[in-house]
Write a protein that holds these residues in place. Structure first.
Motif, PDB file in Angstrom:
ATOM      1  N   ILE A  87       0.850  -1.178   0.000  1.00  0.00           N
ATOM      2  CA  ILE A  87       0.000   0.000   0.000  1.00  0.00           C
ATOM      3  C   ILE A  87       0.893   1.237   0.000  1.00  0.00           C
ATOM      4  O   ILE A  87       1.998   1.202   0.529  1.00  0.00           O
ATOM      5  CB  ILE A  87      -0.945   0.027   1.216  1.00  0.00           C
ATOM      6  CG1 ILE A  87      -0.160  -0.018   2.538  1.00  0.00           C
ATOM      7  CG2 ILE A  87      -1.938  -1.122   1.148  1.00  0.00           C
ATOM      8  CD1 ILE A  87      -1.006   0.175   3.774  1.00  0.00           C
ATOM      9  N   ASP A  88       0.427   2.305  -0.607  1.00  0.00           N
ATOM     10  CA  ASP A  88       1.244   3.525  -0.654  1.00  0.00           C
ATOM     11  C   ASP A  88       0.396   4.767  -0.368  1.00  0.00           C
ATOM     12  O   ASP A  88       0.245   5.637  -1.226  1.00  0.00           O
ATOM     13  CB  ASP A  88       1.995   3.653  -1.979  1.00  0.00           C
ATOM     14  CG  ASP A  88       1.071   3.709  -3.185  1.00  0.00           C
ATOM     15  OD1 ASP A  88      -0.137   3.405  -3.030  1.00  0.00           O
ATOM     16  OD2 ASP A  88       1.535   4.080  -4.273  1.00  0.00           O
ATOM     17  N   PRO A  89      -0.145   4.863   0.836  1.00  0.00           N
ATOM     18  CA  PRO A  89      -0.916   6.051   1.190  1.00  0.00           C
ATOM     19  C   PRO A  89       0.007   7.242   1.440  1.00  0.00           C
ATOM     20  O   PRO A  89       0.875   7.192   2.307  1.00  0.00           O
ATOM     21  CB  PRO A  89      -1.628   5.641   2.488  1.00  0.00           C
ATOM     22  CG  PRO A  89      -0.749   4.583   3.084  1.00  0.00           C
ATOM     23  CD  PRO A  89      -0.084   3.893   1.936  1.00  0.00           C
ATOM     24  N   TYR A  90      -0.159   8.297   0.659  1.00  0.00           N
ATOM     25  CA  TYR A  90       0.654   9.497   0.811  1.00  0.00           C
ATOM     26  C   TYR A  90      -0.193  10.564   1.502  1.00  0.00           C
ATOM     27  O   TYR A  90      -1.065  11.184   0.886  1.00  0.00           O
ATOM     28  CB  TYR A  90       1.135  10.003  -0.547  1.00  0.00           C
ATOM     29  CG  TYR A  90       2.077   9.052  -1.262  1.00  0.00           C
ATOM     30  CD1 TYR A  90       2.796   8.088  -0.559  1.00  0.00           C
ATOM     31  CD2 TYR A  90       2.234   9.115  -2.638  1.00  0.00           C
ATOM     32  CE1 TYR A  90       3.660   7.221  -1.206  1.00  0.00           C
ATOM     33  CE2 TYR A  90       3.107   8.252  -3.288  1.00  0.00           C
ATOM     34  CZ  TYR A  90       3.812   7.300  -2.572  1.00  0.00           C
ATOM     35  OH  TYR A  90       4.655   6.447  -3.211  1.00  0.00           O
ATOM     36  N   ALA A 120       4.205  -1.539   3.473  1.00  0.00           N
ATOM     37  CA  ALA A 120       3.788  -0.143   3.410  1.00  0.00           C
ATOM     38  C   ALA A 120       4.878   0.704   2.789  1.00  0.00           C
ATOM     39  O   ALA A 120       6.029   0.673   3.231  1.00  0.00           O
ATOM     40  CB  ALA A 120       3.460   0.383   4.815  1.00  0.00           C
ATOM     41  N   ILE A 121       4.530   1.451   1.760  1.00  0.00           N
ATOM     42  CA  ILE A 121       5.444   2.382   1.118  1.00  0.00           C
ATOM     43  C   ILE A 121       5.126   3.782   1.640  1.00  0.00           C
ATOM     44  O   ILE A 121       4.005   4.274   1.462  1.00  0.00           O
ATOM     45  CB  ILE A 121       5.303   2.365  -0.418  1.00  0.00           C
ATOM     46  CG1 ILE A 121       5.542   0.951  -0.961  1.00  0.00           C
ATOM     47  CG2 ILE A 121       6.255   3.363  -1.054  1.00  0.00           C
ATOM     48  CD1 ILE A 121       6.937   0.443  -0.756  1.00  0.00           C
ATOM     49  N   LEU A 122       6.091   4.417   2.290  1.00  0.00           N
ATOM     50  CA  LEU A 122       5.846   5.692   2.937  1.00  0.00           C
ATOM     51  C   LEU A 122       6.327   6.865   2.089  1.00  0.00           C
ATOM     52  O   LEU A 122       7.334   6.776   1.387  1.00  0.00           O
ATOM     53  CB  LEU A 122       6.548   5.721   4.301  1.00  0.00           C
ATOM     54  CG  LEU A 122       6.176   4.585   5.258  1.00  0.00           C
ATOM     55  CD1 LEU A 122       6.865   4.784   6.600  1.00  0.00           C
ATOM     56  CD2 LEU A 122       4.665   4.491   5.443  1.00  0.00           C
ATOM     57  N   GLN A 123       5.597   7.961   2.184  1.00  0.00           N
ATOM     58  CA  GLN A 123       5.933   9.178   1.456  1.00  0.00           C
ATOM     59  C   GLN A 123       7.210   9.778   2.031  1.00  0.00           C
ATOM     60  O   GLN A 123       7.246  10.216   3.167  1.00  0.00           O
ATOM     61  CB  GLN A 123       4.791  10.183   1.571  1.00  0.00           C
ATOM     62  CG  GLN A 123       5.078  11.509   0.895  1.00  0.00           C
ATOM     63  CD  GLN A 123       4.079  12.583   1.297  1.00  0.00           C
ATOM     64  OE1 GLN A 123       2.976  12.297   1.735  1.00  0.00           O
ATOM     65  NE2 GLN A 123       4.484  13.839   1.148  1.00  0.00           N
ATOM     66  N   GLY A 153       8.794   0.325   3.043  1.00  0.00           N
ATOM     67  CA  GLY A 153       9.631   0.893   2.000  1.00  0.00           C
ATOM     68  C   GLY A 153       9.411   2.396   2.001  1.00  0.00           C
ATOM     69  O   GLY A 153       8.465   2.899   2.629  1.00  0.00           O
ATOM     70  N   TYR A 154      10.255   3.133   1.311  1.00  0.00           N
ATOM     71  CA  TYR A 154      10.155   4.590   1.270  1.00  0.00           C
ATOM     72  C   TYR A 154      10.228   5.036  -0.180  1.00  0.00           C
ATOM     73  O   TYR A 154      11.138   4.640  -0.905  1.00  0.00           O
ATOM     74  CB  TYR A 154      11.281   5.229   2.083  1.00  0.00           C
ATOM     75  CG  TYR A 154      11.329   4.737   3.508  1.00  0.00           C
ATOM     76  CD1 TYR A 154      10.581   5.362   4.501  1.00  0.00           C
ATOM     77  CD2 TYR A 154      12.105   3.635   3.860  1.00  0.00           C
ATOM     78  CE1 TYR A 154      10.607   4.903   5.808  1.00  0.00           C
ATOM     79  CE2 TYR A 154      12.136   3.162   5.165  1.00  0.00           C
ATOM     80  CZ  TYR A 154      11.386   3.802   6.136  1.00  0.00           C
ATOM     81  OH  TYR A 154      11.405   3.340   7.419  1.00  0.00           O
ATOM     82  N   ILE A 175      16.099  10.081  10.603  1.00  0.00           N
ATOM     83  CA  ILE A 175      15.068   9.460  11.436  1.00  0.00           C
ATOM     84  C   ILE A 175      14.811   8.026  11.001  1.00  0.00           C
ATOM     85  O   ILE A 175      14.532   7.147  11.818  1.00  0.00           O
ATOM     86  CB  ILE A 175      13.759  10.282  11.426  1.00  0.00           C
ATOM     87  CG1 ILE A 175      12.882   9.896  12.619  1.00  0.00           C
ATOM     88  CG2 ILE A 175      12.997  10.117  10.135  1.00  0.00           C
ATOM     89  CD1 ILE A 175      13.448  10.291  13.948  1.00  0.00           C
ATOM     90  N   ILE A 176      14.936   7.757   9.706  1.00  0.00           N
ATOM     91  CA  ILE A 176      14.784   6.386   9.212  1.00  0.00           C
ATOM     92  C   ILE A 176      15.895   5.501   9.754  1.00  0.00           C
ATOM     93  O   ILE A 176      15.665   4.395  10.252  1.00  0.00           O
ATOM     94  CB  ILE A 176      14.769   6.378   7.667  1.00  0.00           C
ATOM     95  CG1 ILE A 176      13.510   7.085   7.144  1.00  0.00           C
ATOM     96  CG2 ILE A 176      14.857   4.957   7.133  1.00  0.00           C
ATOM     97  CD1 ILE A 176      13.523   7.329   5.648  1.00  0.00           C
ATOM     98  N   VAL A 177      17.124   5.998   9.690  1.00  0.00           N
ATOM     99  CA  VAL A 177      18.272   5.255  10.210  1.00  0.00           C
ATOM    100  C   VAL A 177      18.166   5.095  11.723  1.00  0.00           C
ATOM    101  O   VAL A 177      18.435   4.018  12.273  1.00  0.00           O
ATOM    102  CB  VAL A 177      19.589   5.960   9.835  1.00  0.00           C
ATOM    103  CG1 VAL A 177      20.776   5.284  10.512  1.00  0.00           C
ATOM    104  CG2 VAL A 177      19.779   5.963   8.320  1.00  0.00           C
TER     105      VAL A 177
END
Length: 211
Positions: A87-90, A120-123, A153-154, A175-177
């Motif tokens: 899913i890729d909710p932006y 989940a693919i994040l914006q 995923g990003y 913040i991801i790291v």
């Protein structure tokens, strides 16, 4: 168009026949946002996605089929289209950084039950003139896992509004790291012990959003 669309299916089948034993293959990506990309021919999506899935699995029974669905109205069909659902909710489209990712993950989990894993693919880019802050990114990460996603995923793209690559950014990449290095193991341990499930189902007040 999906891999199973009449104009694609033979060509895609040929590629899979040639490449399916390559050690670098992880999964086959059958379509990106099929309903949004067939806005004038929505009725073709279901048969084309089914045809693509059958074709791919018929050639390669080992590697999973993967696709991305962006329209929650069609989540109910996702289990028939692939083995891994993304899913890729932006949230920038509606300025709902605090809720949208979690809400969509929950909807997809309800649609799939325990039949398919959710990615989940994040914006991670500027979209509709809005880029998430580091706090919002961390929030989206937690929303994803607590909503039912198993992996993340990003999505980022270099453009005039985002001239710096995500890996070189000073706002989002740290913040991801940091989450991966300092929080992920703790989070998974707590989630496995049931505390995460409690929080995920306690979507009243601040339990969900103040993580």
């Amino acid at each position: 168009a999906p891999a199973g669309a009449p104009g694609n299916i033979d060509r895609v089948a040929d590629y899979i026949e040639k490449l399916h034993q390559h050690p670098g293959i992880y999964a086959w990506y059958s379509s990106d946002e099929p309903y949004s990309n067939a806005i004038n021919d929505i009725d073709s999506v279901y048969p084309n996605m089914i045809a693509g899935y059958k074709m791919i699995r018929g050639i390669d029974p080992v590697h999973p089929v993967y696709y991305t669905e962006d329209r929650d109205a069609f989540y109910k069909f996702s289990r028939y289209y692939a083995d891994i659902i993304s899913i890729d909710p932006y949230p920038a489209s509606s300025n709902t950084y605090e809720t949208m990712v979690g809400d969509r993950a929950v909807l997809m989990e309800e649609a799939l039950g325990d039949t398919r894993p959710i990615n989940a693919i994040l914006q991670a880019f500027t979209y509709h003139a809005s880029r998430p802050t580091d706090v919002q990114m961390r929030n989206m990460i937690y929303q994803s896992y607590l909503g039912g996603a198993r992996t993340l995923g990003y999505w980022a793209i270099q453009q005039s509004r985002d001239p710096i690559d995500l890996f070189d950014s000073e706002d989002l990449w740290p913040i991801i790291v940091s989450f991966n290095d300092n929080e992920y193991d703790i989070f998974v341990e707590q989630y496995a012990d049931g505390l995460g499930e409690f929080v995920a189902k306690s979507r009243e007040g601040n339990a969900w959003y103040d993580l």
